[in-house]
Design a protein around this motif. Structure first.
Motif, short mmCIF file in Angstrom:
data_model
loop_
_atom_site.label_atom_id
_atom_site.label_comp_id
_atom_site.label_asym_id
_atom_site.label_seq_id
_atom_site.Cartn_x
_atom_site.Cartn_y
_atom_site.Cartn_z
N GLN A 248 0.82 -1.21 0.00
CA GLN A 248 0.00 0.00 0.00
C GLN A 248 0.86 1.26 0.00
OE1 GLN A 248 -3.21 0.33 -0.29
NE2 GLN A 248 -3.98 -1.73 0.06
N VAL A 249 0.36 2.30 -0.68
CA VAL A 249 1.04 3.60 -0.71
C VAL A 249 0.31 4.52 0.26
CG1 VAL A 249 1.84 5.51 -2.12
CG2 VAL A 249 1.68 3.22 -3.11
N ILE A 250 1.04 5.01 1.26
CA ILE A 250 0.44 5.73 2.38
C ILE A 250 0.92 7.17 2.45
CG2 ILE A 250 0.27 5.78 4.91
CD1 ILE A 250 0.63 2.70 4.78
N TRP A 251 -0.05 8.08 2.57
CA TRP A 251 0.26 9.50 2.79
C TRP A 251 0.46 9.69 4.28
CZ3 TRP A 251 -0.73 14.11 5.13
CH2 TRP A 251 -0.33 15.27 4.48
N PHE A 252 1.71 9.92 4.66
CA PHE A 252 2.11 10.08 6.06
C PHE A 252 2.75 11.45 6.16
CE2 PHE A 252 5.48 8.68 9.34
CZ PHE A 252 4.65 9.00 10.41
N ASP A 253 2.14 12.35 6.92
CA ASP A 253 2.58 13.75 6.90
C ASP A 253 4.06 13.93 7.21
OD1 ASP A 253 2.21 13.00 9.54
OD2 ASP A 253 0.86 14.65 10.05
N VAL A 254 4.62 13.09 8.05
CA VAL A 254 6.05 13.20 8.38
C VAL A 254 6.92 12.99 7.15
CG1 VAL A 254 7.92 12.22 9.78
CG2 VAL A 254 5.61 12.47 10.75
N PHE A 255 6.46 12.12 6.25
CA PHE A 255 7.23 11.82 5.04
C PHE A 255 6.75 12.60 3.81
CE2 PHE A 255 8.03 7.17 6.61
CZ PHE A 255 8.87 7.66 7.60
N SER A 256 5.47 12.90 3.75
CA SER A 256 4.88 13.47 2.54
C SER A 256 4.97 14.99 2.47
CB SER A 256 3.42 13.05 2.41
OG SER A 256 3.30 11.65 2.31
N VAL A 257 5.17 15.63 3.61
CA VAL A 257 5.21 17.10 3.68
C VAL A 257 6.60 17.54 4.09
CG1 VAL A 257 4.27 19.13 4.84
CG2 VAL A 257 2.77 17.21 4.28
N SER A 258 7.10 18.61 3.47
CA SER A 258 8.39 19.15 3.89
C SER A 258 8.29 19.67 5.31
CB SER A 258 8.81 20.30 2.96
OG SER A 258 9.96 20.96 3.49
N GLN A 259 9.19 19.23 6.17
CA GLN A 259 9.19 19.65 7.56
C GLN A 259 9.95 20.96 7.77
OE1 GLN A 259 7.18 18.01 9.57
NE2 GLN A 259 6.76 16.62 7.85
N HIS A 260 10.36 21.58 6.67
CA HIS A 260 11.11 22.83 6.74
C HIS A 260 10.28 24.03 6.30
CE1 HIS A 260 14.63 20.23 7.22
NE2 HIS A 260 14.16 19.54 6.20
N LYS A 261 9.06 23.78 5.91
CA LYS A 261 8.20 24.86 5.45
C LYS A 261 6.97 24.92 6.35
CE LYS A 261 9.67 24.04 0.70
NZ LYS A 261 9.27 23.61 -0.67
N SER A 262 6.68 26.10 6.83
CA SER A 262 5.54 26.26 7.74
C SER A 262 4.53 27.23 7.12
CB SER A 262 6.00 26.79 9.10
OG SER A 262 6.73 28.01 8.93
N ASP A 263 4.05 26.87 5.92
CA ASP A 263 3.08 27.72 5.25
C ASP A 263 1.80 27.81 6.07
OD1 ASP A 263 3.93 26.43 1.96
OD2 ASP A 263 4.90 27.92 3.22
N VAL A 264 1.28 29.03 6.19
CA VAL A 264 0.01 29.24 6.89
C VAL A 264 -1.10 29.25 5.86
CG1 VAL A 264 -1.32 30.79 8.34
CG2 VAL A 264 1.14 30.55 8.71
N ARG A 265 -2.03 28.35 6.00
CA ARG A 265 -3.15 28.25 5.07
C ARG A 265 -4.42 28.77 5.72
NH1 ARG A 265 -0.52 26.50 0.36
NH2 ARG A 265 0.86 24.76 0.86
N ASP A 266 -5.29 29.37 4.90
CA ASP A 266 -6.59 29.75 5.44
C ASP A 266 -7.53 28.55 5.38
OD1 ASP A 266 -7.47 29.52 2.81
OD2 ASP A 266 -7.46 31.68 2.45
N PHE A 267 -8.68 28.66 6.05
CA PHE A 267 -9.56 27.50 6.15
C PHE A 267 -10.12 27.09 4.79
CE2 PHE A 267 -13.64 25.37 7.04
CZ PHE A 267 -13.14 24.32 7.80
N ALA A 268 -10.26 28.06 3.87
CA ALA A 268 -10.77 27.73 2.54
C ALA A 268 -9.86 26.72 1.85
CB ALA A 268 -10.90 29.00 1.69
N TRP A 269 -8.54 26.84 2.06
CA TRP A 269 -7.59 25.90 1.44
C TRP A 269 -7.76 24.51 2.05
CZ3 TRP A 269 -3.66 22.62 2.89
CH2 TRP A 269 -2.80 22.18 1.87
#
Length: 307
Positions: A248-269
């Motif tokens: 299985q291919v798993i979306w795991f935030d620790v691996f799937s998202v860059s841990q060096h970027k802290s983009d702030v998203r609004d709730f619409a996103w």
């Protein structure tokens, strides 16, 4: 016009001025032709026949024939008795049940503050939308959200790499790794390994020639970062045992998202791009621990992911 085309829901705030406006009438006609969910709200001051049997409010359980009869009766009452030449074609509303005059209803209940009856109105509108729509927003693109995930087999490789890394440092790898939370694993291993390129671990694996471990995710993993990392891995492996023959291919935030970027998203996103990306994966696996008081159910974010 473009805003109307993009909106999945149209709130029809009916006042005397609205009912008499040709522009508003044209707007309603277009919304109905486009198949929009129309929620009519008869506002305080809008004259309607108080003697009519008003459809029950908010639940969306009114019978279509009752609602159609209400709009027909309303049109007759306003034209014949009130002598109002409305621009709105009330028959267009069909079986769209109206929400009641909330000011009158609230006054009857002893609630006189405007903010109170507006709050009641907001709850009624939300209930109506929820009863008719599965998703509040639907978008066709996923834009800046990576849907890259790792194959289940990579978790074993990752653990081996962590253990090897600790052995080089002279530590007791197995005992140390066994105590680490998911957050600590991210800080001690994932972040340093991806520091140079500032990428997600998935992107780094592709860059380093290990792309066989990476693919488009089919499973979204919802968890609490305070869990012990090895417990998390064991839970996922139990959900997808090796005997199934699928990696299985798993979306795991620790691996799937860059841990060096802290983009702030609004709730619409989060309520469009993120929500629909999760929806596209087809399955959400929530790691529930401890069993009698699961941590994810105390996290608003995890509940949103499950939704």
């Amino acid at each position: 016009r473009r805003a109307l085309a993009l909106a999945p829901v149209v709130l029809l705030v009916v006042t005397e001025e609205y009912a008499a406006s040709p522009d508003c009438a044209a707007e309603l006609h277009k919304a109905v032709n486009m198949g929009k969910l129309v929620v009519p709200i008869l506002m305080p001051g809008f004259a309607h026949d108080a003697a009519q049997v008003f459809p029950s409010q908010g639940t969306g359980q009114q019978r279509p024939e009752e609602v159609k009869a209400f709009w027909k009766g309303l049109a007759v009452h306003r034209l014949n008795w009130l002598k109002r030449q409305d621009a709105l074609d009330w028959s267009l509303l069909g079986d769209c049940a109206p929400l009641e005059d909330t000011q009158s209803a609230s006054a009857a209940q002893g609630v006189s503050r405007p903010e109170a009856w507006l709050s009641n109105l907001a709850c009624l509108v939300a209930a109506r939308i929820a009863s008719r729509l599965h998703r509040a927003v639907k978008v066709a693109v996923f834009s800046d959200l990576s849907r890259l995930g790792v194959r289940l087999s990579y978790f074993t490789e990752f653990i081996k790499k962590c253990e090897a890394s600790k052995c080089v440092c002279g530590g007791s790898s197995e005992s140390v790794l066994g105590k680490l939370t998911t957050y600590e694993v991210m800080e001690m291993f994932v972040k340093p390994w991806t520091e140079q390129k500032q990428q997600s671990l998935c992107e780094q694996l592709i860059s380093d020639g290990h792309g066989a471990f990476v693919a488009t995710a089919k499973v979204f993993l919802s968890h609490a970062w305070k869990y012990r990392f090895l417990d998390l891995v064991e839970a996922v492996q139990r959900r997808f045992p090796g005997s199934s023959g699928q990696d299985q291919v798993i979306w795991f935030d620790v691996f799937s998202v860059s841990q060096h970027k802290s983009d702030v998203r609004d709730f619409a996103w989060w309520n469009s791009t993120f929500l629909n990306a999760v929806d596209s994966m087809g399955e959400v696996v929530m790691v529930v621990q401890p069993w009698r008081a699961p941590v994810p159910l105390t996290r608003a974010w995890c509940i949103f992911e499950a939704y």
